[in-house]
Motif scaffolding. Sequence first.
Motif, PDB file in Angstrom:
ATOM      1  N   UNK A 196       0.861  -1.202   0.000  1.00 53.64           N
ATOM      2  CA  UNK A 196       0.000   0.000   0.000  1.00 53.64           C
ATOM      3  C   UNK A 196       0.899   1.255   0.000  1.00 53.64           C
ATOM      4  N   UNK A 197       1.938   1.234   0.859  1.00 53.20           N
ATOM      5  CA  UNK A 197       2.873   2.381   0.924  1.00 53.20           C
ATOM      6  C   UNK A 197       3.510   2.610  -0.428  1.00 53.20           C
ATOM      7  N   UNK A 198       3.995   1.530  -1.037  1.00 56.12           N
ATOM      8  CA  UNK A 198       4.669   1.661  -2.342  1.00 56.12           C
ATOM      9  C   UNK A 198       3.703   2.181  -3.408  1.00 56.12           C
ATOM     10  N   UNK A 199       2.444   1.773  -3.318  1.00 51.93           N
ATOM     11  CA  UNK A 199       1.446   2.213  -4.305  1.00 51.93           C
ATOM     12  C   UNK A 199       1.309   3.727  -4.285  1.00 51.93           C
ATOM     13  N   UNK A 200       1.319   4.293  -3.063  1.00 47.94           N
ATOM     14  CA  UNK A 200       1.116   5.744  -2.956  1.00 47.94           C
ATOM     15  C   UNK A 200       2.399   6.563  -3.097  1.00 47.94           C
ATOM     16  N   UNK A 201       3.550   5.927  -3.018  1.00 40.54           N
ATOM     17  CA  UNK A 201       4.793   6.711  -3.064  1.00 40.54           C
ATOM     18  C   UNK A 201       5.584   6.499  -4.357  1.00 40.54           C
ATOM     19  N   UNK A 202       5.224   5.504  -5.187  1.00 36.17           N
ATOM     20  CA  UNK A 202       6.017   5.276  -6.411  1.00 36.17           C
ATOM     21  C   UNK A 202       5.230   5.628  -7.654  1.00 36.17           C
TER      22      UNK A 202
END
Length: 261
Positions: free
Chosen positions: A255-261
């Motif tokens: 989820x974090x990677x989805x919003x930051x990459x």
Amino acid sequence: MTERTIKVEVKRQSGPDAKAFTETFEIPYRPNMNITSLLGEIALNPRAINGAESTPITYDSNCLEEICGSCAMLINGKAMMACSALVDKLLGAVEHGQKPDLSKTITLAPLSKFPVVRDLAVDRSVLFENLKAVKAWVPIDGTYDLGAAPRQHPQIQEERYPLSNCISCTICMEVCPQFNDVTGFVGAATIAQTKLFNMDPAGSVLKEERLRALAGDGGIQECGFAQNCVQACPKQLPLTEAISDIGRDVFIQQVKDFFTH
Ligand code: SF4
Ligand code: FES
């Protein structure tokens, strides 16, 4: 008085591409043997039950005290460590002093999910490749004195200690229905080591990389929660707990990677 003997049926194979065959041996019975000493007894006089000359059986073994993890094999069809598998118990003498049933035959075969090297020795390097994929180590530069390691809360130590007992025997992978060529599942041991090193104050620097390595094909989502691993592990690692904890962490990371990459 006739000598008391044990029959042992061994699945043999002279090399990785050779055809497997079964050979039966009959060896003198002694109380309190383990499977490793039984294999040693065969090596003393490698002769099949029909009298034909044979060869000692190849198997991996080192510590003889369930620490090195090398002697896993199928004993009476069950994945176990040869050094801690007691012959009397396998022959039905469950309680101390009970007579073993010598009419029973003990069967030995190599682990079924790993390439056979010879006889009971298999190539378990897939586990070590999986551990490399999740960077199951603490990245420190050992060329100079770094001083004392970061302090750990006793509660964290207690949670980590059982995970550090893994002996890399691969039994959890052997018994897992999801560990196969189709899924490419890394298996419970690798996931447990991911949790161990992610919880280390110094090792956690690689936490995100470890979680990303478990997010793709063959990663944590391949687990079908059969729970065979936790029942078969000879060192009683809390494997299902590690799998659900890492499953949650992998999801949060995605989820974090989805919003930051
Ligand atoms: S988790 Fe248990 S069964 Fe799996 S490799 Fe480690 S000690 Fe063996
Ligand atoms: S010989 Fe080391 S675990 Fe069995």
